[in-house]
Scaffold this active site. Structure first.
Site, PDB file in Angstrom:
ATOM      1  N   GLY A  25      35.961 -10.516-127.380  1.00 32.61           N
ATOM      2  CA  GLY A  25      37.279 -10.254-127.893  1.00 32.61           C
ATOM      3  C   GLY A  25      37.749  -8.957-127.968  1.00 32.61           C
ATOM      4  O   GLY A  25      38.927  -9.043-127.763  1.00 32.61           O
ATOM      5  N   ARG A  66      36.824 -15.622-123.428  1.00 30.10           N
ATOM      6  CA  ARG A  66      36.048 -14.990-124.692  1.00 30.10           C
ATOM      7  C   ARG A  66      34.921 -15.916-124.782  1.00 30.10           C
ATOM      8  O   ARG A  66      34.931 -17.161-124.862  1.00 30.10           O
ATOM      9  CB  ARG A  66      36.926 -14.893-125.909  1.00 30.10           C
ATOM     10  N   HIS A  67      33.450 -15.448-124.929  1.00 34.66           N
ATOM     11  CA  HIS A  67      32.482 -16.158-125.052  1.00 34.66           C
ATOM     12  C   HIS A  67      32.418 -17.230-126.244  1.00 34.66           C
ATOM     13  O   HIS A  67      33.228 -17.003-126.974  1.00 34.66           O
ATOM     14  CB  HIS A  67      31.298 -15.380-125.194  1.00 34.66           C
ATOM     15  N   THR A  79      28.927 -17.311-131.521  1.00 33.38           N
ATOM     16  CA  THR A  79      27.522 -16.606-131.711  1.00 33.38           C
ATOM     17  C   THR A  79      27.160 -16.741-133.310  1.00 33.38           C
ATOM     18  O   THR A  79      27.902 -17.066-134.154  1.00 33.38           O
ATOM     19  CB  THR A  79      27.364 -15.179-131.343  1.00 33.38           C
ATOM     20  N   GLY A 104      29.700  -6.214-131.357  1.00 34.93           N
ATOM     21  CA  GLY A 104      29.491  -5.096-130.567  1.00 34.93           C
ATOM     22  C   GLY A 104      28.469  -5.230-129.434  1.00 34.93           C
ATOM     23  O   GLY A 104      28.094  -6.282-128.746  1.00 34.93           O
ATOM     24  N   GLU A 117      31.379  -5.510-124.744  1.00 37.41           N
ATOM     25  CA  GLU A 117      32.078  -5.304-125.980  1.00 37.41           C
ATOM     26  C   GLU A 117      32.125  -3.817-126.578  1.00 37.41           C
ATOM     27  O   GLU A 117      31.161  -3.019-125.933  1.00 37.41           O
ATOM     28  CB  GLU A 117      31.784  -6.099-127.380  1.00 37.41           C
TER      29      GLU A 117
END
Length: 182
Positions: A138, A7-8, A11, A21, A77
């Site tokens: 996610g 997972r990035h 943000t 999204g 996403e």
């Protein structure tokens, strides 16, 4: 087939608890540090392919944690439509089931769960056998791990390893829960 789902990093939307999204908010300074810290977890591992969502938060996380990754829009996403930009609280008060259950939904003016999951599975079905590293979101991780025994959103900067053929998931890295990958 083995998939490592990353997972990035955090943000500007996740830091302020907003639904991202297909919106493309940048990584925060913490998000960049989270991605850089993953390098130590992944270091020394070999992969047959390294992929990322085409959204900037995943591409940058891949660059900081690993290096070059091949972007693919199918790893995006979910398109949460009218919920994008809403606070988690606003989204939950109106569409809480979308996030609590995370199955069988149709995001308002966005994507259905079936379409979302279908595009991710199409990508996976096209992968060659082997070990693949994917920098994703996610919702992508949750859509793939629900049937493998992990049914929650993992924090930014987490890594899950999926043994695709055995339908088993292992959390390799999560805040406060880190295993040395094998």
């Amino acid at each position: 087939m083995e998939l490592w789902l990353v997972r990035h990093g955090e943000t500007t939307y996740s830091a302020t608890k907003r639904v991202a999204g297909w919106s493309d908010p940048p990584l925060t300074e913490l998000g960049r540090r989270q991605a850089e810290a993953l390098r130590a977890v992944i270091d020394g591992s070999e992969f047959d392919g390294v992929w990322s969502s085409d959204l900037v938060r995943a591409v940058e996380s891949a660059r900081l944690a690993w290096g070059d990754a091949t972007p693919d829009e199918r790893l995006r996403e979910c398109n949460f439509g009218a919920l994008e930009g809403c606070s988690y609280e606003e989204a939950d008060s109106t569409y809480g089931e979308v996030f609590r259950v995370f199955r069988g939904f149709q995001a308002p003016d966005g994507e259905s769960h079936a379409d979302f999951r279908g595009r991710i599975l199409q990508f996976i079905e096209e992968l060659a056998p082997g070990r693949h590293l994917l920098f994703v979101h996610g919702g992508v991780i949750r859509a793939l791990t629900q049937d493998f025994g992990i049914d929650r959103f993992l924090p930014t900067g987490s890594i899950v390893r999926l043994d695709w053929n055995a339908s088993k998931a292992f959390i390799l890295h999560e805040q406060g829960n880190t295993e040395r990958p094998t």
